[in-house]
Design a protein around this motif. Structure first.
Motif, PDB file in Angstrom:
ATOM      1  N   ILE A 141      29.150 -26.518 -37.221  1.00  0.00           N
ATOM      2  CA  ILE A 141      30.692 -26.237 -36.783  1.00  0.00           C
ATOM      3  C   ILE A 141      30.147 -25.836 -35.130  1.00  0.00           C
ATOM      4  N   HIS A 142      29.075 -25.372 -34.823  1.00  0.00           N
ATOM      5  CA  HIS A 142      29.124 -24.953 -33.615  1.00  0.00           C
ATOM      6  C   HIS A 142      28.321 -26.036 -32.558  1.00  0.00           C
ATOM      7  N   ILE A 143      27.529 -26.870 -33.215  1.00  0.00           N
ATOM      8  CA  ILE A 143      27.236 -28.071 -32.661  1.00  0.00           C
ATOM      9  C   ILE A 143      28.529 -29.092 -32.165  1.00  0.00           C
ATOM     10  N   ALA A 167      23.633 -23.262 -31.260  1.00  0.00           N
ATOM     11  CA  ALA A 167      24.139 -23.520 -32.595  1.00  0.00           C
ATOM     12  C   ALA A 167      23.068 -22.834 -33.644  1.00  0.00           C
ATOM     13  N   PHE A 168      22.184 -23.341 -33.526  1.00  0.00           N
ATOM     14  CA  PHE A 168      21.089 -22.646 -34.450  1.00  0.00           C
ATOM     15  C   PHE A 168      20.735 -21.213 -34.178  1.00  0.00           C
ATOM     16  N   ALA A 169      20.998 -20.751 -33.186  1.00  0.00           N
ATOM     17  CA  ALA A 169      21.093 -19.245 -33.143  1.00  0.00           C
ATOM     18  C   ALA A 169      21.930 -18.755 -33.955  1.00  0.00           C
ATOM     19  N   PHE A 170      23.284 -19.039 -33.777  1.00  0.00           N
ATOM     20  CA  PHE A 170      24.181 -18.508 -34.754  1.00  0.00           C
ATOM     21  C   PHE A 170      24.164 -19.059 -36.281  1.00  0.00           C
ATOM     22  N   GLY A 171      23.890 -20.004 -36.490  1.00  0.00           N
ATOM     23  CA  GLY A 171      23.430 -20.514 -37.933  1.00  0.00           C
ATOM     24  C   GLY A 171      22.137 -19.613 -38.612  1.00  0.00           C
ATOM     25  N   LEU A 172      21.200 -19.475 -37.974  1.00  0.00           N
ATOM     26  CA  LEU A 172      20.185 -18.860 -38.496  1.00  0.00           C
ATOM     27  C   LEU A 172      20.221 -17.561 -38.558  1.00  0.00           C
ATOM     28  N   SER A 173      21.230 -16.891 -37.639  1.00  0.00           N
ATOM     29  CA  SER A 173      21.553 -15.390 -37.632  1.00  0.00           C
ATOM     30  C   SER A 173      22.308 -15.099 -38.982  1.00  0.00           C
ATOM     31  N   THR A 177      26.262 -11.569 -32.929  1.00  0.00           N
ATOM     32  CA  THR A 177      26.927 -11.711 -31.793  1.00  0.00           C
ATOM     33  C   THR A 177      25.627 -11.426 -30.774  1.00  0.00           C
ATOM     34  N   ALA A 178      24.668 -10.538 -31.086  1.00  0.00           N
ATOM     35  CA  ALA A 178      23.673 -10.484 -30.436  1.00  0.00           C
ATOM     36  C   ALA A 178      22.870 -11.705 -29.911  1.00  0.00           C
ATOM     37  N   PHE A 179      22.294 -12.129 -31.098  1.00  0.00           N
ATOM     38  CA  PHE A 179      21.551 -13.376 -31.236  1.00  0.00           C
ATOM     39  C   PHE A 179      22.186 -14.524 -30.922  1.00  0.00           C
ATOM     40  N   GLY A 180      23.578 -14.544 -31.346  1.00  0.00           N
ATOM     41  CA  GLY A 180      24.041 -15.963 -31.030  1.00  0.00           C
ATOM     42  C   GLY A 180      24.592 -16.259 -29.512  1.00  0.00           C
ATOM     43  N   CYS A 181      25.428 -15.147 -29.113  1.00  0.00           N
ATOM     44  CA  CYS A 181      25.779 -15.010 -27.782  1.00  0.00           C
ATOM     45  C   CYS A 181      24.598 -14.962 -26.786  1.00  0.00           C
ATOM     46  N   GLY A 182      23.467 -13.942 -27.104  1.00  0.00           N
ATOM     47  CA  GLY A 182      22.570 -13.722 -26.380  1.00  0.00           C
ATOM     48  C   GLY A 182      21.594 -15.009 -26.111  1.00  0.00           C
ATOM     49  N   THR A 183      21.527 -16.057 -27.124  1.00  0.00           N
ATOM     50  CA  THR A 183      20.837 -17.136 -26.744  1.00  0.00           C
ATOM     51  C   THR A 183      21.696 -18.053 -25.821  1.00  0.00           C
ATOM     52  N   ALA A 184      23.082 -18.117 -25.929  1.00  0.00           N
ATOM     53  CA  ALA A 184      23.914 -18.959 -25.204  1.00  0.00           C
ATOM     54  C   ALA A 184      23.639 -18.232 -23.480  1.00  0.00           C
ATOM     55  N   SER A 223      21.702 -18.867 -55.085  1.00  0.00           N
ATOM     56  CA  SER A 223      20.450 -18.931 -54.469  1.00  0.00           C
ATOM     57  C   SER A 223      20.430 -19.535 -53.235  1.00  0.00           C
ATOM     58  N   ALA A 224      21.094 -20.544 -53.123  1.00  0.00           N
ATOM     59  CA  ALA A 224      21.399 -21.501 -51.762  1.00  0.00           C
ATOM     60  C   ALA A 224      22.580 -21.110 -50.860  1.00  0.00           C
ATOM     61  N   ALA A 225      23.210 -20.257 -51.295  1.00  0.00           N
ATOM     62  CA  ALA A 225      24.668 -19.957 -50.668  1.00  0.00           C
ATOM     63  C   ALA A 225      24.596 -19.886 -49.161  1.00  0.00           C
ATOM     64  N   GLY A 226      23.534 -18.765 -48.909  1.00  0.00           N
ATOM     65  CA  GLY A 226      23.213 -18.327 -47.439  1.00  0.00           C
ATOM     66  C   GLY A 226      22.870 -19.644 -46.671  1.00  0.00           C
ATOM     67  N   LEU A 227      21.832 -20.272 -47.039  1.00  0.00           N
ATOM     68  CA  LEU A 227      21.319 -21.514 -46.435  1.00  0.00           C
ATOM     69  C   LEU A 227      22.645 -22.377 -46.187  1.00  0.00           C
ATOM     70  N   VAL A 228      23.325 -22.908 -47.299  1.00  0.00           N
ATOM     71  CA  VAL A 228      24.439 -23.651 -46.975  1.00  0.00           C
ATOM     72  C   VAL A 228      25.460 -23.189 -45.986  1.00  0.00           C
ATOM     73  N   ILE A 229      25.766 -22.002 -45.907  1.00  0.00           N
ATOM     74  CA  ILE A 229      26.889 -21.294 -45.140  1.00  0.00           C
ATOM     75  C   ILE A 229      26.350 -21.319 -43.684  1.00  0.00           C
ATOM     76  N   GLY A 230      24.876 -20.878 -43.561  1.00  0.00           N
ATOM     77  CA  GLY A 230      24.509 -20.977 -42.024  1.00  0.00           C
ATOM     78  C   GLY A 230      24.345 -22.307 -41.389  1.00  0.00           C
ATOM     79  N   LEU A 231      24.108 -23.318 -42.435  1.00  0.00           N
ATOM     80  CA  LEU A 231      23.882 -24.760 -41.801  1.00  0.00           C
ATOM     81  C   LEU A 231      25.388 -24.993 -41.553  1.00  0.00           C
ATOM     82  N   THR A 232      26.286 -24.785 -42.311  1.00  0.00           N
ATOM     83  CA  THR A 232      27.695 -25.266 -42.044  1.00  0.00           C
ATOM     84  C   THR A 232      28.128 -24.744 -40.765  1.00  0.00           C
ATOM     85  N   LEU A 233      27.885 -23.287 -40.531  1.00  0.00           N
ATOM     86  CA  LEU A 233      28.061 -22.614 -39.123  1.00  0.00           C
ATOM     87  C   LEU A 233      27.495 -23.616 -38.186  1.00  0.00           C
ATOM     88  N   THR A 234      26.269 -23.804 -38.242  1.00  0.00           N
ATOM     89  CA  THR A 234      25.311 -24.474 -37.234  1.00  0.00           C
ATOM     90  C   THR A 234      26.194 -25.913 -36.983  1.00  0.00           C
TER      91      THR A 234
END
Length: 268
Positions: free
Chosen positions: A172-174, A46-52, A15-22, A159-170
């Motif tokens: 969705i935000h885009i 979008a990338f702020a939320f995904g990378l978080s 929330t801090a990094f995603g909304c803060g970036t907005a 091993s790749a789950a975090g990356l896949v989930i983060g990119l999916t959230l990115t």
């Protein structure tokens, strides 16, 4: 308790990094008296939320699973992969984490009228109403939670789950930011709305109900597709079975060979 603390930290960071970036991106362009290029700020947010999510997945994922989203926790519960007790504890921790993040942003930016809250109608860049946003949030959350359930159910994806989930959230935000700022996460909407108040608080129910519906629907589809009868991933590994069968057939031969060696030794 360690799991709940991890969920608090993860949701705070999201929330801090995603909304803060907005807030920061919009404030920069406003201070420059320049027209805000929606496409540019959309990518930044979008990338702020995904990378978080990626960062938290690889730091607290081994402690709590890094749900940091009530829709994910409710989806896990509906999929039979979480207890009611843990689900309640996770959701409470997530909401407190998001609220703490919103208060942090209020302190940093010195104002609380805009903290990256979600909205529809006049608060929507494209002017969509509550009904359209409700459907949109259900669909986006359905996709996100289904991906989370799918990739976390297979060991080979661990091993790749975090990356896949983060990119999916990115992704969705885009897609969703121009419509309503993108929620797909009741806690992420809860924190800023509580602090901002007014219309953001009045519109909050849509951003709580829709993601939860999307999460439950994703769990139902997951259970339909990823069952032992319907999912090859859950069925016995054919190659492994063949290896075990071959090993079983070879055992008598090995025993016979051992007996022959003993017999030769006695003759000698």
């Amino acid at each position: 308790m360690r799991k709940y603390i991890a969920e608090f930290i993860g949701t705070f960071v999201l929330t801090a990094f995603g909304c803060g970036t907005a807030v920061a991106a919009n404030s920069i362009f406003l201070s420059m008296n320049a027209a805000i290029p929606v496409a540019f700020t959309t990518l930044l947010i979008a990338f702020a939320f995904g990378l978080s999510v990626v960062a938290m997945a690889y730091s607290i994922g081994n402690i709590s699973g890094c749900h940091i989203n009530p829709a994910v926790s409710v989806g896990m519960l509906a999929a039979g992969r979480m207890s009611v007790k843990d689900c309640v504890g996770y959701v409470v921790a997530q909401c407190i984490g998001a609220l703490a993040a919103a208060l942090f942003l209020w302190r940093i930016f010195g104002a609380r009228d805009s903290l990256g809250q979600n909205g529809y109608g006049e608060a929507s860049t494209l002017g969509l109403g509550a009904g359209s946003i409700l459907i949109l949030e259900i669909v986006m959350t359905f996709v996100f939670v289904l991906v989370v359930l799918a990739v976390t159910s297979r060991k080979e994806f661990a091993s790749a789950a975090g990356l896949v989930i983060g990119l999916t959230l990115t992704l969705i935000h885009i897609f969703g930011i121009p419509f309503d700022g993108t929620s797909v996460n009741p806690a992420r909407s809860f924190g800023p709305a509580i602090v901002v108040g007014g219309d953001a608080l009045a519109q909050l129910p849509v951003f709580i109900i829709a993601p939860l519906i999307g999460g439950v629907l994703a769990a139902l589809v997951y259970r339909l597709l990823f069952t032992e009868a319907g999912n090859p991933a859950e069925e016995p590994d054919t190659d492994a079975e063949e290896v075990r069968e071959d090993a079983g057939e070879a055992e008598p031969d090995e025993a016979d060979a051992a007996e022959e060696e003993e017999a030769d030794g006695e003759e000698r």
